[in-house]
Design a protein around this motif. Sequence first.
Motif, PDB file in Angstrom:
ATOM      1  N   LYS A  26      46.318   8.297  -1.618  1.00 54.93           N
ATOM      2  CA  LYS A  26      45.866   7.229  -0.714  1.00 54.93           C
ATOM      3  C   LYS A  26      45.604   5.972  -1.512  1.00 54.93           C
ATOM      4  CE  LYS A  26      44.924   8.800   3.560  1.00 54.93           C
ATOM      5  NZ  LYS A  26      43.946   9.177   4.543  1.00 54.93           N
ATOM      6  N   TYR A  27      45.853   4.816  -0.897  1.00 55.55           N
ATOM      7  CA  TYR A  27      45.375   3.564  -1.463  1.00 55.55           C
ATOM      8  C   TYR A  27      43.868   3.532  -1.291  1.00 55.55           C
ATOM      9  CZ  TYR A  27      50.215   1.933  -0.916  1.00 55.55           C
ATOM     10  OH  TYR A  27      51.575   1.788  -0.988  1.00 55.55           O
ATOM     11  N   ILE A  28      43.169   2.921  -2.252  1.00 58.88           N
ATOM     12  CA  ILE A  28      41.736   2.696  -2.061  1.00 58.88           C
ATOM     13  C   ILE A  28      41.442   1.210  -2.290  1.00 58.88           C
ATOM     14  CG2 ILE A  28      41.131   3.486  -4.418  1.00 58.88           C
ATOM     15  CD1 ILE A  28      38.437   4.466  -3.056  1.00 58.88           C
ATOM     16  N   GLY A 107      33.603  -3.889   1.170  1.00 58.59           N
ATOM     17  CA  GLY A 107      34.664  -3.642   2.158  1.00 58.59           C
ATOM     18  C   GLY A 107      35.633  -4.813   2.235  1.00 58.59           C
ATOM     19  N   THR A 108      36.889  -4.509   2.542  1.00 64.29           N
ATOM     20  CA  THR A 108      37.941  -5.532   2.570  1.00 64.29           C
ATOM     21  C   THR A 108      38.584  -5.629   3.948  1.00 64.29           C
ATOM     22  OG1 THR A 108      39.713  -3.977   2.016  1.00 64.29           O
ATOM     23  CG2 THR A 108      38.511  -4.960   0.150  1.00 64.29           C
ATOM     24  N   ILE A 109      39.175  -6.794   4.195  1.00 63.12           N
ATOM     25  CA  ILE A 109      39.855  -6.989   5.490  1.00 63.12           C
ATOM     26  C   ILE A 109      41.057  -6.040   5.610  1.00 63.12           C
ATOM     27  CG2 ILE A 109      41.269  -8.954   4.667  1.00 63.12           C
ATOM     28  CD1 ILE A 109      40.905 -10.191   7.487  1.00 63.12           C
ATOM     29  N   ALA A 120      35.382  -0.833  14.734  1.00 62.41           N
ATOM     30  CA  ALA A 120      35.395  -1.870  13.686  1.00 62.41           C
ATOM     31  C   ALA A 120      35.563  -3.256  14.307  1.00 62.41           C
ATOM     32  CB  ALA A 120      36.519  -1.583  12.706  1.00 62.41           C
ATOM     33  N   ASP A 121      35.115  -4.266  13.576  1.00 55.49           N
ATOM     34  CA  ASP A 121      35.118  -5.636  14.102  1.00 55.49           C
ATOM     35  C   ASP A 121      36.450  -6.364  13.905  1.00 55.49           C
ATOM     36  OD1 ASP A 121      32.240  -5.812  14.895  1.00 55.49           O
ATOM     37  OD2 ASP A 121      31.987  -5.313  12.790  1.00 55.49           O
ATOM     38  N   TYR A 122      37.042  -6.263  12.707  1.00 52.03           N
ATOM     39  CA  TYR A 122      38.259  -7.047  12.439  1.00 52.03           C
ATOM     40  C   TYR A 122      39.396  -6.803  13.445  1.00 52.03           C
ATOM     41  CZ  TYR A 122      37.192  -9.491   8.079  1.00 52.03           C
ATOM     42  OH  TYR A 122      36.695 -10.360   7.140  1.00 52.03           O
ATOM     43  N   SER A 181      24.184   2.101  12.296  1.00 48.98           N
ATOM     44  CA  SER A 181      25.369   1.803  11.468  1.00 48.98           C
ATOM     45  C   SER A 181      25.749   0.330  11.510  1.00 48.98           C
ATOM     46  CB  SER A 181      26.564   2.615  11.965  1.00 48.98           C
ATOM     47  OG  SER A 181      27.010   2.112  13.213  1.00 48.98           O
ATOM     48  N   ARG A 182      25.375  -0.357  12.556  1.00 48.64           N
ATOM     49  CA  ARG A 182      25.763  -1.754  12.835  1.00 48.64           C
ATOM     50  C   ARG A 182      27.221  -1.905  13.246  1.00 48.64           C
ATOM     51  NH1 ARG A 182      22.217  -5.152   8.425  1.00 48.64           N
ATOM     52  NH2 ARG A 182      20.423  -3.765   8.503  1.00 48.64           N
ATOM     53  N   TYR A 183      27.931  -0.791  13.409  1.00 51.74           N
ATOM     54  CA  TYR A 183      29.259  -0.864  14.030  1.00 51.74           C
ATOM     55  C   TYR A 183      29.090  -1.370  15.457  1.00 51.74           C
ATOM     56  CZ  TYR A 183      32.122   1.718  10.609  1.00 51.74           C
ATOM     57  OH  TYR A 183      32.835   2.097   9.507  1.00 51.74           O
TER      58      TYR A 183
HETATM   59  C1  FAD Z   1      27.244   2.048   6.407  1.00 51.31           C
HETATM   60  C2  FAD Z   1      28.521   1.398   6.875  1.00 51.31           C
HETATM   61  C3  FAD Z   1      28.466   0.530   7.945  1.00 51.31           C
HETATM   62  C4  FAD Z   1      29.638  -0.090   8.393  1.00 51.31           C
HETATM   63  N1  FAD Z   1      29.555  -0.938   9.456  1.00 51.31           N
HETATM   64  C5  FAD Z   1      30.678  -1.573   9.864  1.00 51.31           C
HETATM   65  C6  FAD Z   1      30.630  -2.536  10.912  1.00 51.31           C
HETATM   66  O1  FAD Z   1      29.572  -2.877  11.448  1.00 51.31           O
HETATM   67  N2  FAD Z   1      31.786  -3.110  11.298  1.00 51.31           N
HETATM   68  C7  FAD Z   1      32.991  -2.814  10.694  1.00 51.31           C
HETATM   69  O2  FAD Z   1      34.027  -3.362  11.096  1.00 51.31           O
HETATM   70  N3  FAD Z   1      33.071  -1.928   9.685  1.00 51.31           N
HETATM   71  C8  FAD Z   1      31.946  -1.318   9.246  1.00 51.31           C
HETATM   72  N4  FAD Z   1      32.029  -0.441   8.192  1.00 51.31           N
HETATM   73  C9  FAD Z   1      33.348  -0.177   7.560  1.00 51.31           C
HETATM   74  C10 FAD Z   1      33.629  -1.214   6.476  1.00 51.31           C
HETATM   75  O3  FAD Z   1      33.879  -2.456   7.091  1.00 51.31           O
HETATM   76  C11 FAD Z   1      34.819  -0.857   5.586  1.00 51.31           C
HETATM   77  O4  FAD Z   1      34.849  -1.852   4.632  1.00 51.31           O
HETATM   78  C12 FAD Z   1      36.199  -0.807   6.198  1.00 51.31           C
HETATM   79  O5  FAD Z   1      36.285   0.057   7.279  1.00 51.31           O
HETATM   80  C13 FAD Z   1      37.219  -0.266   5.224  1.00 51.31           C
HETATM   81  O6  FAD Z   1      37.477  -1.196   4.227  1.00 51.31           O
HETATM   82  P1  FAD Z   1      37.554  -0.752   2.718  1.00 51.31           P
HETATM   83  O7  FAD Z   1      38.087  -1.919   1.979  1.00 51.31           O
HETATM   84  O8  FAD Z   1      36.283  -0.176   2.265  1.00 51.31           O
HETATM   85  O9  FAD Z   1      38.730   0.363   2.792  1.00 51.31           O
HETATM   86  P2  FAD Z   1      38.849   1.835   2.118  1.00 51.31           P
HETATM   87  O10 FAD Z   1      37.690   2.673   2.517  1.00 51.31           O
HETATM   88  O11 FAD Z   1      39.088   1.660   0.652  1.00 51.31           O
HETATM   89  O12 FAD Z   1      40.187   2.308   2.807  1.00 51.31           O
HETATM   90  C14 FAD Z   1      40.223   2.624   4.183  1.00 51.31           C
HETATM   91  C15 FAD Z   1      41.632   3.109   4.550  1.00 51.31           C
HETATM   92  O13 FAD Z   1      42.549   2.021   4.512  1.00 51.31           O
HETATM   93  C16 FAD Z   1      43.621   2.261   3.598  1.00 51.31           C
HETATM   94  N5  FAD Z   1      43.884   0.973   2.959  1.00 51.31           N
HETATM   95  C17 FAD Z   1      42.975   0.180   2.320  1.00 51.31           C
HETATM   96  N6  FAD Z   1      43.551  -0.989   1.977  1.00 51.31           N
HETATM   97  C18 FAD Z   1      44.841  -0.948   2.388  1.00 51.31           C
HETATM   98  C19 FAD Z   1      45.946  -1.853   2.328  1.00 51.31           C
HETATM   99  N7  FAD Z   1      45.825  -3.081   1.774  1.00 51.31           N
HETATM  100  N8  FAD Z   1      47.125  -1.471   2.865  1.00 51.31           N
HETATM  101  C20 FAD Z   1      47.274  -0.250   3.447  1.00 51.31           C
HETATM  102  N9  FAD Z   1      46.276   0.648   3.528  1.00 51.31           N
HETATM  103  C21 FAD Z   1      45.066   0.306   3.012  1.00 51.31           C
HETATM  104  C22 FAD Z   1      43.094   3.344   2.656  1.00 51.31           C
HETATM  105  O14 FAD Z   1      44.138   4.141   2.123  1.00 51.31           O
HETATM  106  C23 FAD Z   1      42.189   4.148   3.592  1.00 51.31           C
HETATM  107  O15 FAD Z   1      42.971   5.066   4.330  1.00 51.31           O
HETATM  108  C24 FAD Z   1      30.878   0.185   7.735  1.00 51.31           C
HETATM  109  C25 FAD Z   1      30.921   1.049   6.641  1.00 51.31           C
HETATM  110  C26 FAD Z   1      29.751   1.649   6.204  1.00 51.31           C
HETATM  111  C27 FAD Z   1      29.804   2.555   4.996  1.00 51.31           C
END
Ligand code: FAD
Length: 264
Positions: A26-28, A107-109, A120-122, A181-183
């Motif tokens: 998986k990509y991270i 977290g990333t877009i 999720a919001d985005y 969670s604020r989701y």
């Molecule tokens: C406590 C908590 C509260 C949260 N509350 C919210 C909230 O209120 N609103 C909200 O929107 N989100 C919320 N999130 C989620 C957060 O926004 C995450 O950042 C987001 O869902 C995933 O982004 P990430 O960069 O961490 O991705 P990762 O966890 O690294 O990856 C998520 C998935 O996407 C894939 N992926 C990642 N980048 C790419 C890419 N460039 N191309 C293809 N695949 C890719 C990965 O393989 C994986 O399957 C919350 C998370 C937590 C832990």
Amino acid sequence: MYPFSFHHTQKITDTVSLKKESPEGKYIAGGQSLIGVMKLRLDKPSELINLGSIPELTGICVDGKTLTIGAMARHAEVAASADVKNCIPGLSQLAGLIADRMVRNMGTIGGSVANNDPSADYPAGLLGLNATIITNQREIKADDFFLGMFETALEPSELIQSIRFTAPIQSAYAKFKHPASRYAVVGVFVAQFPGEVRVAVTGAGASVFRLTEVEKALSNNFSASALDPIHISADGLNSDFFADSEYRAHLIKLMAIQAVNQAQ
Ligand SMILES: Cc1cc2nc3c(=O)[nH]c(=O)nc-3n(C[C@H](O)[C@H](O)[C@H](O)COP(=O)(O)OP(=O)(O)OC[C@H]3O[C@@H](n4cnc5c(N)ncnc54)[C@H](O)[C@@H]3O)c2cc1C
């Protein structure tokens, strides 16, 4: 946690090749969703391919009315960017409402969009703004990207590189947060473009969706009063311990009114 191998690369081509060689990998990106899933043992990728060292995936740039955000832009970076605030204030506002400071700094877009969590919001921002998802192999319109719960149009090794937006006349996002969670229990993004209004809802269904009835009403009259006669049906909406489908239907109208008022 299961054992896994961790890879760093600096080029998109090497990253995609690595992923193709490891179908169980998986990509991270920020790890804010993936690590949690791994800790719960809902997924056990054999390889983690880190996207954090690839310069091509970073940056936010504006060219006229076009805003392009790199997949690795953190939520906090989008919320704080003067370019995003000037070009699409509703998007900056949305990013600032995600989770808490720690999650916004990691977290990333790209990760959020690829994950397509139903709350999720985005996804609401991308669908409401008619955004384009740019991958290593093609461009996908938001209308064709979000297919279902945690399901997108991405192919197994396809990598999101950036997201492209066109600035609307006005836009805003209103969200009723889950207290822990604020989701989004329900989140509504409203965007007015020349000749068109788009309204996208997250948190209420299996995946983000557009509200065509509300879009029509706002296209004729972009004001909260245009929503007075509209009834949102609870049919097919999510129902859980925190909010049943009737309550979510009520919240959709309320959040749509709030978003229109904020946009103005
Ligand atoms: C406590 C908590 C509260 C949260 N509350 C919210 C909230 O209120 N609103 C909200 O929107 N989100 C919320 N999130 C989620 C957060 O926004 C995450 O950042 C987001 O869902 C995933 O982004 P990430 O960069 O961490 O991705 P990762 O966890 O690294 O990856 C998520 C998935 O996407 C894939 N992926 C990642 N980048 C790419 C890419 N460039 N191309 C293809 N695949 C890719 C990965 O393989 C994986 O399957 C919350 C998370 C937590 C832990």
